[in-house]
Structures are given as C-alpha cells and as structure tokens.
Design a protein around this motif. Sequence first.
Motif, PDB file in Angstrom:
ATOM      1  N   ASP A  64     -44.674 -44.592 -15.375  1.00 55.96           N
ATOM      2  CA  ASP A  64     -45.468 -46.220 -14.051  1.00 55.96           C
ATOM      3  C   ASP A  64     -46.116 -46.551 -14.450  1.00 55.96           C
ATOM      4  OD1 ASP A  64     -44.833 -44.010 -12.005  1.00 55.96           O
ATOM      5  OD2 ASP A  64     -46.592 -43.081 -11.607  1.00 55.96           O
ATOM      6  N   ASP A  65     -46.464 -46.465 -16.307  1.00 54.45           N
ATOM      7  CA  ASP A  65     -46.959 -47.894 -16.646  1.00 54.45           C
ATOM      8  C   ASP A  65     -45.868 -48.983 -16.906  1.00 54.45           C
ATOM      9  OD1 ASP A  65     -47.855 -49.625 -19.249  1.00 54.45           O
ATOM     10  OD2 ASP A  65     -48.915 -48.448 -19.226  1.00 54.45           O
ATOM     11  N   ILE A  66     -45.908 -50.284 -15.862  1.00 58.72           N
ATOM     12  CA  ILE A  66     -44.963 -51.055 -15.954  1.00 58.72           C
ATOM     13  C   ILE A  66     -44.858 -51.952 -17.695  1.00 58.72           C
ATOM     14  CG2 ILE A  66     -46.402 -53.026 -14.919  1.00 58.72           C
ATOM     15  CD1 ILE A  66     -42.715 -52.357 -14.585  1.00 58.72           C
ATOM     16  N   GLU A  67     -45.696 -52.111 -18.161  1.00 61.22           N
ATOM     17  CA  GLU A  67     -45.391 -52.344 -19.667  1.00 61.22           C
ATOM     18  C   GLU A  67     -44.881 -51.922 -20.311  1.00 61.22           C
ATOM     19  OE1 GLU A  67     -48.882 -56.320 -19.949  1.00 61.22           O
ATOM     20  OE2 GLU A  67     -50.201 -53.902 -18.856  1.00 61.22           O
ATOM     21  N   ILE A 117     -41.335 -61.512 -21.520  1.00 57.50           N
ATOM     22  CA  ILE A 117     -41.727 -61.378 -20.026  1.00 57.50           C
ATOM     23  C   ILE A 117     -42.817 -60.861 -20.019  1.00 57.50           C
ATOM     24  CG2 ILE A 117     -40.460 -59.289 -18.290  1.00 57.50           C
ATOM     25  CD1 ILE A 117     -38.432 -58.493 -20.579  1.00 57.50           C
ATOM     26  N   THR A 118     -43.764 -61.159 -18.792  1.00 50.93           N
ATOM     27  CA  THR A 118     -44.914 -61.552 -18.508  1.00 50.93           C
ATOM     28  C   THR A 118     -44.892 -60.497 -17.027  1.00 50.93           C
ATOM     29  OG1 THR A 118     -45.097 -63.738 -18.266  1.00 50.93           O
ATOM     30  CG2 THR A 118     -46.007 -63.265 -20.523  1.00 50.93           C
ATOM     31  N   LEU A 119     -45.744 -60.311 -17.171  1.00 51.55           N
ATOM     32  CA  LEU A 119     -46.859 -59.573 -15.237  1.00 51.55           C
ATOM     33  C   LEU A 119     -46.698 -61.453 -14.961  1.00 51.55           C
ATOM     34  CD1 LEU A 119     -47.819 -56.232 -15.668  1.00 51.55           C
ATOM     35  CD2 LEU A 119     -44.963 -56.842 -15.596  1.00 51.55           C
ATOM     36  N   TRP A 120     -46.133 -61.378 -13.485  1.00 53.87           N
ATOM     37  CA  TRP A 120     -46.595 -62.896 -12.643  1.00 53.87           C
ATOM     38  C   TRP A 120     -47.172 -62.153 -11.375  1.00 53.87           C
ATOM     39  CZ3 TRP A 120     -46.662 -68.168 -13.572  1.00 53.87           C
ATOM     40  CH2 TRP A 120     -46.773 -68.860 -12.690  1.00 53.87           C
ATOM     41  N   LYS A 121     -48.400 -62.955 -10.668  1.00 56.59           N
ATOM     42  CA  LYS A 121     -49.126 -62.741  -9.321  1.00 56.59           C
ATOM     43  C   LYS A 121     -49.031 -64.047  -8.372  1.00 56.59           C
ATOM     44  CE  LYS A 121     -53.633 -62.297 -11.061  1.00 56.59           C
ATOM     45  NZ  LYS A 121     -54.605 -61.093 -11.095  1.00 56.59           N
ATOM     46  N   ASP A 122     -48.977 -64.189  -7.688  1.00 56.63           N
ATOM     47  CA  ASP A 122     -49.095 -66.180  -7.541  1.00 56.63           C
ATOM     48  C   ASP A 122     -50.650 -65.727  -6.914  1.00 56.63           C
ATOM     49  OD1 ASP A 122     -46.323 -66.110  -6.129  1.00 56.63           O
ATOM     50  OD2 ASP A 122     -46.238 -65.061  -5.034  1.00 56.63           O
ATOM     51  N   GLN A 123     -50.931 -67.143  -6.828  1.00 58.04           N
ATOM     52  CA  GLN A 123     -52.115 -67.375  -6.855  1.00 58.04           C
ATOM     53  C   GLN A 123     -53.114 -67.137  -6.169  1.00 58.04           C
ATOM     54  OE1 GLN A 123     -52.754 -71.683  -6.631  1.00 58.04           O
ATOM     55  NE2 GLN A 123     -55.230 -71.746  -7.275  1.00 58.04           N
ATOM     56  N   GLY A 124     -53.914 -66.283  -6.055  1.00 59.19           N
ATOM     57  CA  GLY A 124     -54.759 -65.863  -4.962  1.00 59.19           C
ATOM     58  C   GLY A 124     -54.286 -64.556  -4.377  1.00 59.19           C
ATOM     59  N   ASP A 148     -54.455 -60.351  -5.900  1.00 58.89           N
ATOM     60  CA  ASP A 148     -55.924 -59.601  -6.552  1.00 58.89           C
ATOM     61  C   ASP A 148     -54.822 -58.856  -7.670  1.00 58.89           C
ATOM     62  OD1 ASP A 148     -58.010 -60.839  -4.734  1.00 58.89           O
ATOM     63  OD2 ASP A 148     -57.839 -59.026  -3.608  1.00 58.89           O
ATOM     64  N   ASP A 149     -53.549 -58.348  -6.854  1.00 57.20           N
ATOM     65  CA  ASP A 149     -52.799 -56.734  -7.963  1.00 57.20           C
ATOM     66  C   ASP A 149     -51.691 -58.435  -8.304  1.00 57.20           C
ATOM     67  OD1 ASP A 149     -52.121 -54.874  -8.956  1.00 57.20           O
ATOM     68  OD2 ASP A 149     -52.153 -54.025  -7.462  1.00 57.20           O
ATOM     69  N   TYR A 150     -50.791 -57.208  -8.988  1.00 56.38           N
ATOM     70  CA  TYR A 150     -49.159 -57.233  -9.594  1.00 56.38           C
ATOM     71  C   TYR A 150     -48.565 -56.769  -8.794  1.00 56.38           C
ATOM     72  CZ  TYR A 150     -51.342 -60.025 -14.687  1.00 56.38           C
ATOM     73  OH  TYR A 150     -52.265 -60.489 -15.374  1.00 56.38           O
ATOM     74  N   TRP A 151     -48.927 -55.509  -8.297  1.00 54.82           N
ATOM     75  CA  TRP A 151     -47.052 -55.376  -7.138  1.00 54.82           C
ATOM     76  C   TRP A 151     -48.278 -55.344  -6.016  1.00 54.82           C
ATOM     77  CZ3 TRP A 151     -43.769 -52.257  -9.042  1.00 54.82           C
ATOM     78  CH2 TRP A 151     -43.727 -51.500 -10.322  1.00 54.82           C
ATOM     79  N   ALA A 152     -46.956 -55.640  -5.405  1.00 57.00           N
ATOM     80  CA  ALA A 152     -47.414 -56.070  -3.579  1.00 57.00           C
ATOM     81  C   ALA A 152     -46.710 -55.028  -2.971  1.00 57.00           C
ATOM     82  CB  ALA A 152     -46.404 -57.485  -3.816  1.00 57.00           C
ATOM     83  N   MET A 153     -47.679 -54.306  -2.023  1.00 54.81           N
ATOM     84  CA  MET A 153     -46.951 -53.438  -1.283  1.00 54.81           C
ATOM     85  C   MET A 153     -46.710 -53.903   0.243  1.00 54.81           C
ATOM     86  SD  MET A 153     -47.757 -51.067  -3.238  1.00 54.81           S
ATOM     87  CE  MET A 153     -48.930 -49.982  -4.237  1.00 54.81           C
TER      88      MET A 153
END
Length: 168
Positions: free
Chosen positions: A63-66, A82-89, A91-96
């Motif tokens: 389950d380890d994405i990297e 390839i880097t994991l991206w999260k929008d500003q603000g 908290d987590d890379y994964w969105a549910m």
Amino acid sequence: MGEQPTVSEELHILREKLRAVSEALAILDLAGGEVTGKSAPQLMYFAAKDLGAKEAAGYDHTDDIERALNWVFPESRRVWNITLWKDQGEDDYWAMEGEEMSIKLLFEECPVREMCTAAGVRLGGVACQAMHGYAAGMLWQIFGRRVDINIEHSGPGSCLLVLKTVME
C-alpha cells in the motif's frame, strides 16, 4: 578491427537514436488515430492497462505509494522524476471522497513527454495514455484493487496526473 567511437561520437549516435525513437512515437501516435479515430488514446489506455496487470502479476503487494511507483518506474530520478503533490492547505497527499481515494503525481521528468514534445506529438494522446494505462494496470496488481490514472494537466515542463483507487 575498427576503432571505438569517442565519447563525443557515442553521444551524437545516442542523440540520433533518441530522435529516431521520437519520430517512431509520432508515427505510432498518428497511425493510432488513423485506425480508430478519436478513441485511440482511450483504447490504448485500456489495452496497456491489461498488459500492465499481466506484467505485475508476480510483484509483491504493498500500500506504500512511493514503493509501488519505484517498481512501476524503476529508472533513476533523471529519467522519471515523479513526486507526490498536494494542493496548498492540504494536510495529506491522499484525498478521500466516499469510497474513492486519490493522489496527485507530478511528473517533472518523463521520457514519453520529452519524445512527444520533440516529435511534435500532442501530449495526452496515444503514447501518454498507453503509459498511464500500463502504470494503472501494474498498480492495480500491486495494490490489489482497481486503479485509474487521469491527466489533470500536461505541458512541456511537467504533467500532473491523478491516481484514483478505492478503499479496501
């Protein structure tokens, strides 16, 4: 026996080979459109997804994405950055969202994008979709659950993809 080429000559040969592969990629991209029309990218995505699932059948599950991305794109960061991206603000890379979870992947280095750009092939076409489908198929097997990859942004400097999967 002939002389060994110099480093400069080897570099020139390598550049010529890369140009030839870029042209071949452009031909495949254009020919795919001639055969199937506008649906060529989607058809290549699903065909490559099936291939990726078969190729990854023997991989361990994680389950380890990297870790999973390193299996799918094993080359150095100079080839696939390839880097994991999260929008500003965020908290987590994964969105549910309901049963679905997604993560954004920023491709800063991508040989497929570079060859498409060099050959004048539009980004997001047959070549890109085939690669995305292949990766989605491999990740489907590695994660043990359905995976899809969609383009959020594509450009000559980088592409932002969204990997979607379902919670276990």
